[in-house]
Design an enzyme around this catalytic site. Structure first.
Site, PDB file in Angstrom:
ATOM      1  N   CYS A  86       2.364   1.989  -5.714  1.00  0.00           N
ATOM      2  CA  CYS A  86       2.065   0.553  -5.642  1.00  0.00           C
ATOM      3  C   CYS A  86       1.764  -0.046  -7.009  1.00  0.00           C
ATOM      4  O   CYS A  86       2.015  -1.228  -7.241  1.00  0.00           O
ATOM      5  CB  CYS A  86       0.892   0.314  -4.710  1.00  0.00           C
ATOM      6  SG  CYS A  86       1.325   0.569  -2.984  1.00  0.00           S
ATOM      7  N   ILE A  98      -4.172   4.579   0.630  1.00  0.00           N
ATOM      8  CA  ILE A  98      -4.662   4.883   1.975  1.00  0.00           C
ATOM      9  C   ILE A  98      -5.779   5.925   1.920  1.00  0.00           C
ATOM     10  O   ILE A  98      -6.750   5.863   2.674  1.00  0.00           O
ATOM     11  CB  ILE A  98      -3.518   5.427   2.855  1.00  0.00           C
ATOM     12  CG1 ILE A  98      -2.325   4.475   2.842  1.00  0.00           C
ATOM     13  CG2 ILE A  98      -3.986   5.659   4.282  1.00  0.00           C
ATOM     14  CD1 ILE A  98      -1.011   5.130   3.251  1.00  0.00           C
ATOM     15  N   TYR A 155       0.836  -1.203   0.000  1.00  0.00           N
ATOM     16  CA  TYR A 155       0.000   0.000   0.000  1.00  0.00           C
ATOM     17  C   TYR A 155       0.865   1.245   0.000  1.00  0.00           C
ATOM     18  O   TYR A 155       2.029   1.224   0.405  1.00  0.00           O
ATOM     19  CB  TYR A 155      -0.952   0.010   1.202  1.00  0.00           C
ATOM     20  CG  TYR A 155      -0.294   0.221   2.546  1.00  0.00           C
ATOM     21  CD1 TYR A 155      -0.079   1.512   3.049  1.00  0.00           C
ATOM     22  CD2 TYR A 155       0.091  -0.861   3.334  1.00  0.00           C
ATOM     23  CE1 TYR A 155       0.514   1.709   4.288  1.00  0.00           C
ATOM     24  CE2 TYR A 155       0.683  -0.671   4.583  1.00  0.00           C
ATOM     25  CZ  TYR A 155       0.889   0.614   5.053  1.00  0.00           C
ATOM     26  OH  TYR A 155       1.476   0.818   6.279  1.00  0.00           O
ATOM     27  N   CYS A 156       0.273   2.358  -0.462  1.00  0.00           N
ATOM     28  CA  CYS A 156       0.926   3.666  -0.451  1.00  0.00           C
ATOM     29  C   CYS A 156      -0.155   4.732  -0.334  1.00  0.00           C
ATOM     30  O   CYS A 156      -1.322   4.413  -0.132  1.00  0.00           O
ATOM     31  CB  CYS A 156       1.795   3.862  -1.693  1.00  0.00           C
ATOM     32  SG  CYS A 156       0.908   3.702  -3.258  1.00  0.00           S
ATOM     33  N   THR A 157       0.196   5.992  -0.477  1.00  0.00           N
ATOM     34  CA  THR A 157      -0.738   7.090  -0.202  1.00  0.00           C
ATOM     35  C   THR A 157      -1.970   7.079  -1.100  1.00  0.00           C
ATOM     36  O   THR A 157      -3.102   7.030  -0.630  1.00  0.00           O
ATOM     37  CB  THR A 157      -0.022   8.447  -0.334  1.00  0.00           C
ATOM     38  OG1 THR A 157       1.130   8.452   0.502  1.00  0.00           O
ATOM     39  CG2 THR A 157      -0.946   9.591   0.056  1.00  0.00           C
TER      40      THR A 157
END
EC number: 1.14.-.-
Length: 328
Positions: free
Chosen positions: A190, A212, A183-185
């Site tokens: 990703c 996220i 996961y990433c912002t």
């Protein structure tokens, strides 16, 4: 009552011909409508965060969607009380996400349109978080993780995203045969990194679709199992994600109390990001060490117009001193 500001977070991997020219055209339009923000445009796509009032952001979204290449581009929208940016930047780069591969050969880079991990919606991702047999990997920079992360997620021993591929290779034997979810912002990192993991031979790779930011807005999961706040690359610095049972996990650099307020060390040659309350920022003149607090170019001292006597008194109050040649 002031009008609400909307912050748009978005990306899209798509082939852009003459991307450098398009970046210039894009900047011209953004400035013409008064939009603020930061956008990267590359041959492989677009990645940006922008802010403005309702009318301005709507004009921008309509303009972007009018281009058939971006007709289905997904804007993630936050409402805020003030602008998230002060200026407008649109820059051309070779890539919107750089993996830091050792050969530095763009031809060997991952194309997420061809190779990427399986998309997981927020509900599926939450289930993965609760699954003991699934490895959840945070792909962001270390300072992003320290502000907030998913419960149980692995924090790679890296400083920034470009170091992640090598870290995974070094630790491959620990989770090569397991299901791995990243996961990433907002999802842009990703898309490419999960594709790289597939190419490396990982059998079961998933990614949080929309990142996220989307997880926190989902009406069903409501950000549950996220601890802390989410780091963002604009003037907000952080945004809340968990709307069920929010927690503060980061601690003040100076006294260890719960704190989510990030500042940069006032020594311009250090610039270390630290958590600090306004009270401690004042007390320690935003310096992360005695050397930084007494540095002749301390930005806190300059920004607040402290006299040499005031500066010296601040340091004396914490048992330190200002060298005679500094500020004289």
């Amino acid at each position: 009552m002031s009008e609400k500001i909307r912050v748009l977070l978005y990306y899209k991997y798509v082939s852009i011909e003459n991307a450098q020219e398009y970046a210039a055209k894009h900047l011209e339009f953004c400035k013409s409508i008064g939009l603020k923000g930061r956008i990267l445009i590359a041959d492989e796509g677009i990645n940006g965060t922008v802010s403005g009032d309702y009318e301005t952001t709507q004009k921008y979204m309509d303009w972007v969607h009018s281009d058939e290449r971006f007709a289905d581009l997904w804007f993630k929208i936050d409402e805020e009380n003030q602008q998230a940016f002060r200026k407008m930047f649109v820059r051309y780069k070779k890539e919107i996400v750089h993996l830091g591969l050792e050969d530095n050969n763009f031809d060997s880079d991952i194309n997420p349109l061809e190779t990427t991990g399986k998309y997981l919606n927020p509900k599926q991702f939450k289930e993965a978080l609760l699954d003991e047999d699934t490895v959840v990997l945070d792909t962001r920079n270390d300072y992003e993780y320290d502000l907030g992360h998913f419960r149980g997620a692995i924090r790679p021993d890296i400083r920034n995203f470009r170091e992640l591929p090598q870290w995974v290779r070094d630790n491959k034997d620990k989770f090569m045969e397991k299901r791995v979810v990243v996961y990433c912002t907002g999802g842009v990192r990703c898309e490419k990194f999960s594709g790289w993991m597939v190419r490396e031979g990982f059998k079961d790779v998933g990614q949080l679709h929309g990142g996220i930011a989307t997880y926190g807005k989902d009406p069903e999961v409501q950000g549950e199992l996220w601890d802390g706040a989410m780091y963002v690359f604009d003037d907000r610095i952080s945004v809340p994600i968990n709307h069920v049972n929010p927690t503060v996990i980061s601690k003040d650099y100076f006294d260890g109390t719960p704190c989510e307020r990030y500042v940069n060390c006032a020594n311009p040659f250090c610039n270390k990001q630290i958590f600090a309350s306004e009270e401690n920022e004042t007390k320690y003149v935003r310096g992360c060490s005695p050397e930084c607090r007494a540095h002749e170019r301390n930005r806190y001292v300059q920004e607040n117009g402290l006299s040499r006597q005031e500066w010296a008194e601040r340091l004396e109050a914490i048992g330190e001193s200002l060298p005679e040649f500094v500020g004289a």
